[in-house]
Design an enzyme around this catalytic site. Structure first.
Site, PDB file in Angstrom:
ATOM      1  N   ARG A 125       1.037  -1.126   0.029  1.00 34.00           N
ATOM      2  CA  ARG A 125       0.126   0.081   0.047  1.00 34.00           C
ATOM      3  C   ARG A 125       0.908   1.210  -0.126  1.00 34.00           C
ATOM      4  NH1 ARG A 125      -2.231  -0.016   4.988  1.00 34.00           N
ATOM      5  NH2 ARG A 125      -2.935   2.131   4.856  1.00 34.00           N
ATOM      6  N   LYS A 126       1.984   1.186  -0.303  1.00 34.94           N
ATOM      7  CA  LYS A 126       3.057   2.285  -0.155  1.00 34.94           C
ATOM      8  C   LYS A 126       2.926   2.859  -1.620  1.00 34.94           C
ATOM      9  CE  LYS A 126       5.893   0.338   3.232  1.00 34.94           C
ATOM     10  NZ  LYS A 126       7.598  -0.130   3.428  1.00 34.94           N
ATOM     11  N   THR A 127       1.790   3.541  -1.893  1.00 37.32           N
ATOM     12  CA  THR A 127       1.595   4.123  -3.038  1.00 37.32           C
ATOM     13  C   THR A 127       1.482   5.699  -3.207  1.00 37.32           C
ATOM     14  OG1 THR A 127      -0.642   3.633  -2.769  1.00 37.32           O
ATOM     15  CG2 THR A 127       0.448   2.155  -3.990  1.00 37.32           C
TER      16      THR A 127
END
Length: 301
Positions: free
Chosen positions: A143-145
């Site tokens: 989820r490191k977007t």
């Protein structure tokens, strides 16, 4: 089984493409297009050039949607998911439309294409490493977007043939260290999570030690993430947990890079997730060049 890259575009609803294209265009031109007066609305042609050889093309649906919103058309020479190159500069598509409209769409469309293609290229290389290493698990994103750009980045993972992992906090339940500490224990956290998500969602628990993995498995977790384990300890813990809980899925995460990915391959590890798929990932260099009109000259006798 990996989804054929050119079919990945079918996963994006048309109304989502339209909404995103309009948001990006509004962000870039919130009121007057002052430079538009310089070029007018005459029909022009622009060539999309890729200047990063051996890149994977990803993001063409977003690129096309942006230009459709401003009344332009795009003819693609390369198919989504194809490798572009090997030349230093490769003609990738041709865009046609009114000059001022084409220039309105240029930057938002290029931003999407450059970012998505960079991620898909990295994903393709990571998956190739897994295949070459004989590992049959799933390479996955995180989820490191980029805020507001997650759908594009997750889609690029799909084109690059890796797992997108969960989409958001409303998807699969992942209990991280802060959830555990706030709940009081892994067992209590898993129990509370199951009461909410029922049978329709998996529960994953982030574990720092093998003992935490055992507690999570006994409490009913579907996936145990072995986080920031040294590789030798990871392999031993994964094997032990698999022997005790054969149906348990094991994910390895934390500190994994393209350079050390192969060290995490194990028949007992089902998933390897990497934040670097999106964080610090190089973009692919694209440019859009409007072609100068051909001036016809006549000779007087």
């Amino acid at each position: 089984m990996a989804l054929p890259s050119h079919i990945a575009a079918h996963s994006i609803p048309p109304h989502t493409l339209t909404r995103l294209a309009r948001e990006w265009l509004t962000e870039d031109t919130p009121n007057f297009d002052l430079a538009g007066v310089c070029v007018g609305s005459q029909e022009v042609e622009a060539r999309l050039l890729c200047k990063t050889p051996h890149s994977i093309l990803a993001g063409s649906p977003f690129f096309t949607a942006v230009f459709a919103e401003v009344g332009c058309t795009v003819d693609w020479i390369y198919q989504e998911g194809a490798e572009i190159g090997p030349d230093a500069i490769t003609l990738t598509a041709v865009v046609r439309g009114p000059a001022r409209c084409l220039l309105l769409g240029e930057r938002p469309a290029l931003n999407c294409l450059a970012r998505a293609s960079g991620i898909a290229t990295r994903c393709s290389k990571l998956q190739a490493m897994a295949t070459a290493g004989g590992w049959h698990g799933e390479v996955a994103g995180t989820r490191k977007t980029t805020p507001g750009f997650r759908l594009v980045e997750k889609y690029a993972m799909l084109v690059g043939n890796v797992s997108m992992h969960r989409q958001d906090l409303s998807s699969m339940m992942m209990l991280k260290d802060n959830h555990i500490w706030a709940s009081g224990s892994i067992t209590q956290a898993v129990k509370a999570a199951r009461s909410v998500c029922g049978f329709s969602s998996k529960i994953e628990v982030e574990c720092r030690f093998i003992e935490e993995g055992r507690e999570a498995a006994r409490a009913g977790a579907d996936i145990v993430m072995l986080d920031n384990f040294k590789t030798q300890e990871l392999h031993a813990a994964a094997q032990a947990l698999k022997e005790e809980f054969p149906a348990l899925l094991i994910e390895a995460s934390g500190g994994v890079t393209p350079e050390n990915l192969a060290m995490y391959f194990s028949p007992h590890v089902d998933i390897i997730s990497l934040g670097c798929i999106t964080q610090g990932c190089p973009v692919v260099d694209f440019s859009l060049k409007v072609q100068k009109p051909v001036v016809q000259s006549s000779l007087q006798e």
